[in-house]
Design a protein around this motif. Structure first.
Motif, PDB file in Angstrom:
ATOM      1  N   VAL A 205      42.329  30.214  53.344  1.00 23.83           N
ATOM      2  CA  VAL A 205      42.800  30.659  51.828  1.00 23.83           C
ATOM      3  C   VAL A 205      42.006  29.985  50.885  1.00 23.83           C
ATOM      4  N   GLU A 206      41.650  28.660  51.114  1.00 27.46           N
ATOM      5  CA  GLU A 206      40.848  27.783  50.314  1.00 27.46           C
ATOM      6  C   GLU A 206      39.529  28.266  49.926  1.00 27.46           C
ATOM      7  N   GLN A 207      38.833  28.802  50.920  1.00 29.14           N
ATOM      8  CA  GLN A 207      37.564  29.480  50.732  1.00 29.14           C
ATOM      9  C   GLN A 207      37.715  30.752  50.127  1.00 29.14           C
ATOM     10  N   ALA A 208      38.525  31.386  50.323  1.00 29.01           N
ATOM     11  CA  ALA A 208      38.912  32.712  49.636  1.00 29.01           C
ATOM     12  C   ALA A 208      39.130  32.509  48.076  1.00 29.01           C
ATOM     13  N   HIS A 209      39.950  31.661  47.874  1.00 25.30           N
ATOM     14  CA  HIS A 209      40.259  31.401  46.298  1.00 25.30           C
ATOM     15  C   HIS A 209      38.755  30.718  45.492  1.00 25.30           C
ATOM     16  N   ASP A 210      38.197  29.751  46.414  1.00 22.84           N
ATOM     17  CA  ASP A 210      36.983  29.468  45.733  1.00 22.84           C
ATOM     18  C   ASP A 210      35.990  30.557  45.591  1.00 22.84           C
ATOM     19  N   ALA A 211      35.945  31.312  46.532  1.00 22.17           N
ATOM     20  CA  ALA A 211      35.043  32.811  46.252  1.00 22.17           C
ATOM     21  C   ALA A 211      35.447  33.472  45.182  1.00 22.17           C
ATOM     22  N   VAL A 235      43.918  38.286  48.114  1.00 27.04           N
ATOM     23  CA  VAL A 235      44.987  38.787  48.758  1.00 27.04           C
ATOM     24  C   VAL A 235      45.735  37.652  49.433  1.00 27.04           C
ATOM     25  N   ASP A 236      46.524  36.962  48.861  1.00 25.38           N
ATOM     26  CA  ASP A 236      47.523  36.037  49.508  1.00 25.38           C
ATOM     27  C   ASP A 236      48.544  36.679  50.213  1.00 25.38           C
ATOM     28  N   PRO A 239      43.274  35.053  53.705  1.00 26.03           N
ATOM     29  CA  PRO A 239      41.926  34.705  52.961  1.00 26.03           C
ATOM     30  C   PRO A 239      41.200  35.932  52.670  1.00 26.03           C
ATOM     31  N   LEU A 240      41.593  36.930  52.063  1.00 33.57           N
ATOM     32  CA  LEU A 240      40.933  38.281  51.655  1.00 33.57           C
ATOM     33  C   LEU A 240      40.582  38.276  50.391  1.00 33.57           C
ATOM     34  N   VAL A 241      39.098  38.489  50.211  1.00 35.16           N
ATOM     35  CA  VAL A 241      38.944  38.678  48.901  1.00 35.16           C
ATOM     36  C   VAL A 241      38.340  40.005  48.584  1.00 35.16           C
ATOM     37  N   LEU A 242      38.629  40.664  47.397  1.00 34.35           N
ATOM     38  CA  LEU A 242      38.433  42.234  47.142  1.00 34.35           C
ATOM     39  C   LEU A 242      37.406  42.407  46.065  1.00 34.35           C
ATOM     40  N   THR A 243      36.248  42.860  46.061  1.00 37.81           N
ATOM     41  CA  THR A 243      35.531  43.275  44.971  1.00 37.81           C
ATOM     42  C   THR A 243      35.183  44.734  44.899  1.00 37.81           C
TER      43      THR A 243
END
Length: 486
Positions: A205-211, A235-236, A239-243
């Protein structure tokens, strides 16, 4: 099925033979094609077979086995009644006792401890535990809820998300996975609503938040000429980031990978190179870095260069002395490099990290974002700009590369000056770019044996010639600059 080949880990043949044993491959149902093969220090060997849209399997060999403990890959022990495997949620069974268990959702992973082997069927990934939830969202879960919000984001009407399909675009087992979500819903007025969004799953999750934080910062600095995708949040607790989805080759206008246009023979190659140079200047002069942004120094890159030269020597012994000498020379040049300051840098700037749409360049994959000498990104792009035919001295490749490289450096210089970079800083970055270019060519040369491809001594020798030429070019530019200053 009993495989009679005798070989040792790690080899593509051995990995394929084991997968054949587990899948009961026969002529009527051939083993899926090999898509990815790499060995990394500390991570062992990873091979990916097949296509996630149909069936895909990941075979990993742990570092102990991959380091040369010579466990037999003949796999007579994998015959019925011999080698035992432990499957996820399934008790110990013979590897070939049940020809269907890998297709069962309750049997998506097989461990063969004696060989240090794990076989997993996508999307099961023990080192990337959020993958199954990211690939198969269900109504009410965090992924589905986040995607529904994206589909309703324009606020014109309420939209009920009815269907989601996730297509993997890039997958590095145990590390990350990029997905394109196709969304279909129904608006409050009764009409069909569709959309798409890109998701990138990380390990933590930390990687996702940083990204996400970095993506938001990059977006805020772009003005009316975007060069990076718009962030849509994380998406908490996954560790998923949406763009935003920047599009594909089937869209109008088409969005294509940089490798499709920045290549010899492409009609708009030089225009694409110029656009890539301008986008890089935007990034370097954008002020996007924060105090906590990691730094990549010349000293750090020097260590990598020496290690890569050693890797080349292990796999191509006849070139070991030459590679070691060049590694030392590159390392010394990197250690002595003194940029005026570090700039926000992509950290992996090459054609495959770019998208081209309607004449514009869009940068993706900022996972290596850092503070660095601007020469790092310049050298990265130059190293990967070379057409593959150059290693075989094919007609026209040298002239094309030299022309394209000059276009890139000239375009960057013009754009950087226009954005406020001082002439002394610019001149220094251009001079040092050749040293970083040499360092990245060592990476390219060492990458093939890391992926267990044929070492191809002739190709490696040509790469080392390019490394030497880059060092000579850097020295010549330094000498000319010193002469002008004198």
């Amino acid at each position: 099925m009993t495989t009679t080949t005798n070989t040792s880990w790690p080899t593509p043949v051995g990995v394929a033979a084991l997968l054949d044993d587990v899948l009961h491959t026969d002529p009527a149902h051939p083993r899926p094609a090999l898509r990815y093969l790499r060995r990394k220090p500390g991570r062992g060997l990873v091979a990916v077979y097949g296509d996630a849209r149909e069936e895909m399997y990941t075979v990993t060999v742990d570092e102990t086995a991959a380091a040369g403990h010579q466990a037999a890959a003949g796999h007579q022990a994998a015959a019925p009644g011999h080698e035992k495997a432990t499957t996820g949620r399934v008790s110990a069974v013979s590897v070939t006792a049940d020809p269907t268990y890998l297709a069962d959702a309750d049997g998506s992973v097989v461990h063969i401890d004696r060989l240090g082997v794990t076989i997993q069927r996508f999307p099961h990934d023990e080192r990337l535990p959020g993958l199954e939830a990211a690939v198969h969202p269900v109504p009410g879960d965090p992924v589905w809820t986040a995607l529904a919000a994206v589909l309703s984001a324009d606020g014109s009407e309420e939209v009920e998300l009815r269907a989601v399909s996730a297509v993997p675009l890039r997958y590095k087992p145990g590390d990350r996975c990029v997905l394109r979500y196709r969304l279909e819903g129904q608006g409050s007025a009764g009409g069909r609503v569709t959309g798409s969004v890109i998701g990138k799953l990380y390990r933590t999750v930390e990687q996702a938040h940083d990204a996400t934080t970095l993506a938001e910062r990059l977006w805020s600095l772009q003005g009316d000429r975007p060069w990076a995708p718009r962030p849509l949040g994380s998406v908490d607790p996954l560790p998923l980031v949406l763009t935003e989805d920047l599009g594909s080759a089937s869209d109008t206008p088409p969005t294509v990978m940089g490798t499709e246009v920045v290549r010899m023979g492409a009609v708009s190659a030089h225009a694409a190179v110029e656009a890539a140079a301008a986008a890089l200047a935007d990034l370097h002069l954008g002020g996007t870095a924060q105090p906590e942004t990691p730094q990549r120094t010349g000293a750090q890159e020097a260590v990598k260069a020496v290690n890569r030269a050693a890797t080349i020597g292990r796999y191509v012994p006849e070139l070991a002395d030459r590679a070691a000498a060049l590694g030392r020379a590159v390392g010394a040049a990197l250690e002595s490099s003194t940029p005026q300051g570090f700039r926000p840098s992509h950290g992996s700037y090459k054609p495959s990290q770019l998208l081209h749409r309607d004449g514009a360049v869009l940068l993706v994959d900022f996972d290596q974002f850092c503070l660095a000498d601007p020469a790092l990104d310049l050298g990265y792009f130059l190293a990967y700009l070379r057409p593959p035919g150059l290693w075989y001295h094919r007609a026209g490749t040298r002239a094309w590369f030299e022309d394209a490289a000059a276009t890139f450096l000239t375009g960057y210089a013009s754009a950087a000056r226009a954005r406020g970079m001082g002439q002394d800083e610019l001149d220094g970055a251009l001079r040092r770019s050749h040293v970083y270019e040499a360092a990245l060519l060592l990476k390219i040369a060492a990458r093939r044996p890391n992926r267990l491809h044929s070492a191809r001594p002739g190709e490696v020798r040509a790469l080392l010639e390019e490394v030497a030429a880059c060092l000579d070019e850097g020295a010549a530019v330094d000498k000319a600059s010193a002469g002008r200053q004198g």
